[in-house]
Design a protein around this motif. Structure first.
Motif, mmCIF file in Angstrom:
data_model
loop_
_atom_site.group_PDB
_atom_site.id
_atom_site.type_symbol
_atom_site.label_atom_id
_atom_site.label_comp_id
_atom_site.label_asym_id
_atom_site.label_seq_id
_atom_site.Cartn_x
_atom_site.Cartn_y
_atom_site.Cartn_z
ATOM 1 N N UNK A 282 12.346 5.386 -24.850
ATOM 2 C CA UNK A 282 12.578 4.003 -24.442
ATOM 3 C C UNK A 282 13.113 3.190 -25.612
ATOM 4 N N UNK A 283 12.559 3.408 -26.797
ATOM 5 C CA UNK A 283 13.040 2.709 -27.992
ATOM 6 C C UNK A 283 14.510 3.050 -28.240
ATOM 7 N N UNK A 284 14.869 4.340 -28.156
ATOM 8 C CA UNK A 284 16.263 4.753 -28.349
ATOM 9 C C UNK A 284 17.179 4.076 -27.340
ATOM 10 N N UNK A 285 16.748 4.020 -26.080
ATOM 11 C CA UNK A 285 17.564 3.415 -25.032
ATOM 12 C C UNK A 285 17.808 1.935 -25.310
ATOM 13 N N UNK A 286 16.765 1.223 -25.735
ATOM 14 C CA UNK A 286 16.906 -0.199 -26.050
ATOM 15 C C UNK A 286 17.906 -0.387 -27.189
ATOM 16 N N UNK A 287 17.785 0.425 -28.245
ATOM 17 C CA UNK A 287 18.681 0.293 -29.388
ATOM 18 C C UNK A 287 20.123 0.585 -28.993
ATOM 19 N N UNK A 288 20.331 1.685 -28.260
ATOM 20 C CA UNK A 288 21.694 2.070 -27.874
ATOM 21 C C UNK A 288 22.326 1.037 -26.952
ATOM 22 N N UNK A 289 21.586 0.611 -25.934
ATOM 23 C CA UNK A 289 22.166 -0.307 -24.956
ATOM 24 C C UNK A 289 22.276 -1.729 -25.479
ATOM 25 N N UNK A 290 21.530 -2.067 -26.540
ATOM 26 C CA UNK A 290 21.697 -3.400 -27.140
ATOM 27 C C UNK A 290 23.080 -3.543 -27.746
ATOM 28 N N UNK A 291 23.681 -2.427 -28.161
ATOM 29 C CA UNK A 291 25.045 -2.472 -28.697
ATOM 30 C C UNK A 291 26.038 -2.855 -27.595
ATOM 31 N N UNK A 292 25.777 -2.412 -26.365
ATOM 32 C CA UNK A 292 26.668 -2.727 -25.254
ATOM 33 C C UNK A 292 26.468 -4.151 -24.744
ATOM 34 N N UNK A 293 25.359 -4.775 -25.155
ATOM 35 C CA UNK A 293 25.060 -6.122 -24.674
ATOM 36 C C UNK A 293 24.849 -7.072 -25.846
ATOM 37 N N UNK A 294 25.911 -7.333 -26.624
ATOM 38 C CA UNK A 294 25.778 -8.252 -27.765
ATOM 39 C C UNK A 294 25.451 -9.672 -27.335
ATOM 40 N N UNK A 295 25.561 -9.967 -26.028
ATOM 41 C CA UNK A 295 25.224 -11.297 -25.533
ATOM 42 C C UNK A 295 23.717 -11.528 -25.469
ATOM 43 N N UNK A 296 22.913 -10.453 -25.525
ATOM 44 C CA UNK A 296 21.462 -10.598 -25.518
ATOM 45 C C UNK A 296 20.992 -10.941 -26.925
ATOM 46 N N UNK A 297 20.197 -11.991 -27.059
ATOM 47 C CA UNK A 297 19.749 -12.443 -28.375
ATOM 48 C C UNK A 297 18.949 -11.359 -29.094
ATOM 49 N N UNK A 298 19.195 -11.219 -30.395
ATOM 50 C CA UNK A 298 18.524 -10.184 -31.180
ATOM 51 C C UNK A 298 17.004 -10.367 -31.146
ATOM 52 N N UNK A 299 16.525 -11.592 -31.168
ATOM 53 C CA UNK A 299 15.078 -11.800 -31.172
ATOM 54 C C UNK A 299 14.442 -11.383 -29.852
ATOM 55 N N UNK A 300 15.179 -11.470 -28.739
ATOM 56 C CA UNK A 300 14.637 -11.009 -27.462
ATOM 57 C C UNK A 300 14.538 -9.485 -27.423
ATOM 58 N N UNK A 301 15.534 -8.806 -28.021
ATOM 59 C CA UNK A 301 15.466 -7.350 -28.135
ATOM 60 C C UNK A 301 14.284 -6.964 -29.024
ATOM 61 N N UNK A 302 14.071 -7.716 -30.105
ATOM 62 C CA UNK A 302 12.953 -7.439 -30.997
ATOM 63 C C UNK A 302 11.613 -7.643 -30.292
ATOM 64 N N UNK A 303 11.462 -8.702 -29.536
ATOM 65 C CA UNK A 303 10.219 -8.929 -28.796
ATOM 66 C C UNK A 303 9.955 -7.787 -27.820
ATOM 67 N N UNK A 304 11.001 -7.311 -27.162
ATOM 68 C CA UNK A 304 10.844 -6.184 -26.247
ATOM 69 C C UNK A 304 10.381 -4.944 -26.989
ATOM 70 N N UNK A 305 10.975 -4.673 -28.144
ATOM 71 C CA UNK A 305 10.578 -3.498 -28.930
ATOM 72 C C UNK A 305 9.144 -3.635 -29.440
ATOM 73 N N UNK A 306 8.757 -4.838 -29.881
ATOM 74 C CA UNK A 306 7.380 -5.026 -30.322
ATOM 75 C C UNK A 306 6.405 -4.783 -29.179
ATOM 76 N N UNK A 307 6.771 -5.202 -27.987
ATOM 77 C CA UNK A 307 5.877 -4.997 -26.845
ATOM 78 C C UNK A 307 5.744 -3.512 -26.517
#
Length: 317
Positions: A102-127
């Motif tokens: 799941x962590x790998x998927x979030x990291x990989x797909x965050x590259x395809x969605x640069x419109x998603x704020x980095x801090x929101x991706x970080x909060x998801x990973x922390x959760x």
């Protein structure tokens, strides 16, 4: 199952995950037992941006002989550890630990969605790494999660799969990492700022040095005979340099009949000489794409599942 028993069960799972994460970090560090022979760059070499190179359809860089660098977004994967310093030595390794797919998927797909704020991706990973309740996340982070993950993965985060219970050890540790536990409690609190999470997850203290023989500017040789080194700027950004010596590629720009590709996204940058942060690597900070090359080579990490809302951002120019 009574409420008290359920609470105890969840606590045991959380303790097990924290110990597993800690042990994985220790094993990673101890596995680095030697320093690669360092390459000699031509005198006066200045790094060229990796964005000058062609890319694959998946976003990997197609390498040519030369000295390159680029900055990448990064994310804290080990809450409760110190922020990186300039003297900390880092190198690239696969993601490990709890729910690594799941962590790998979030990291990989965050590259395809640069419109998603980095801090929101970080909060998801922390959760994810702290076993927090998905339904306690803010509406916007839950929505972003559904854009980065498959329905099956979101279902798992919501507790649909309890297979991790089999990994609980009968031997409970004496000392526990408090970072994940404290973050989990914060997710259960209404209206908590990002800075409150950051204060717990990223310690503002000097990391403890473990290996004085590893320096921050060391090169690490890859199996394809090129070299890579990492320079974290903070837990949110890292500069990665790549050096491809002359003679590695043939006249067609290939090695053993295949293009030489470099793609750190979906991996983690781990410490070699201290107890600082483990950093998940996202996409480049600068998203300029000059040209795209179609290749037949399967790239690590494995191709991750496309999500319903994934956007194709790599197109030939």
């Amino acid at each position: 199952m009574s409420k008290n028993l359920l609470t105890l069960f969840l606590l045991v799972l959380l303790i097990s995950s924290c110990v597993s994460s800690s042990n994985n970090s220790i094993r990673t560090t101890n596995a680095i037992d030697k320093i690669d022979v360092q390459p000699e760059l031509p005198p006066g070499s200045n790094a060229i941006s990796l964005t000058e190179l062609p890319r694959t359809e998946d976003g990997a860089f197609v390498l040519e002989p030369g000295f390159y660098e680029a900055e990448f977004k990064t994310f804290c994967l080990q809450p409760g550890t110190p922020d990186p310093r300039p003297i900390d030595a880092y190198l690239q390794m696969p993601v490990n630990g709890y729910r690594k797919e799941i962590v790998e998927t979030i990291l990989m797909n965050s590259r395809k969605r640069p419109d998603i704020e980095q801090r929101n991706v970080q909060l998801l990973l922390w959760s994810v790494v702290s076993h927090s309740d998905f339904d306690k996340l803010s509406n916007v982070v839950q929505r972003n999660a559904m854009e980065l993950l498959t329905k099956k993965q979101v279902f798992e985060l919501r507790g649909g799969i309890i297979g991790v219970a089999k990994t609980v050890s009968a031997n409970m540790p004496v000392n526990l990492m408090n970072g994940s536990n404290d973050i989990r409690k914060l997710f259960e609190t209404v209206y908590v700022s990002y800075e409150a999470f950051e204060k717990i997850a990223v310690l503002r203290e000097a990391p403890r040095m473990r290996r004085e023989d590893f320096k921050n500017d060391q090169w690490y040789k890859q199996k394809e005979n090129y070299y890579v080194r990492h320079f974290p700027v903070s837990y949110q950004k890292i500069k990665i340099q790549v050096y491809v010596p002359d003679g590695v590629l043939d006249s067609a720009g290939k090695a053993d009949g295949e293009y030489l590709v470099f793609d750190p996204t979906g991996y983690q940058s781990v410490l070699a000489n201290s107890n600082a942060q483990r950093l998940g690597i996202g996409g480049p900070v600068v998203t300029i794409i000059r040209s795209v090359i179609k290749i037949n080579k399967t790239l690590p990490p494995k191709t991750l599942p496309e999500t319903k809302n994934s956007k194709k951002v790599f197109s030939k120019t």
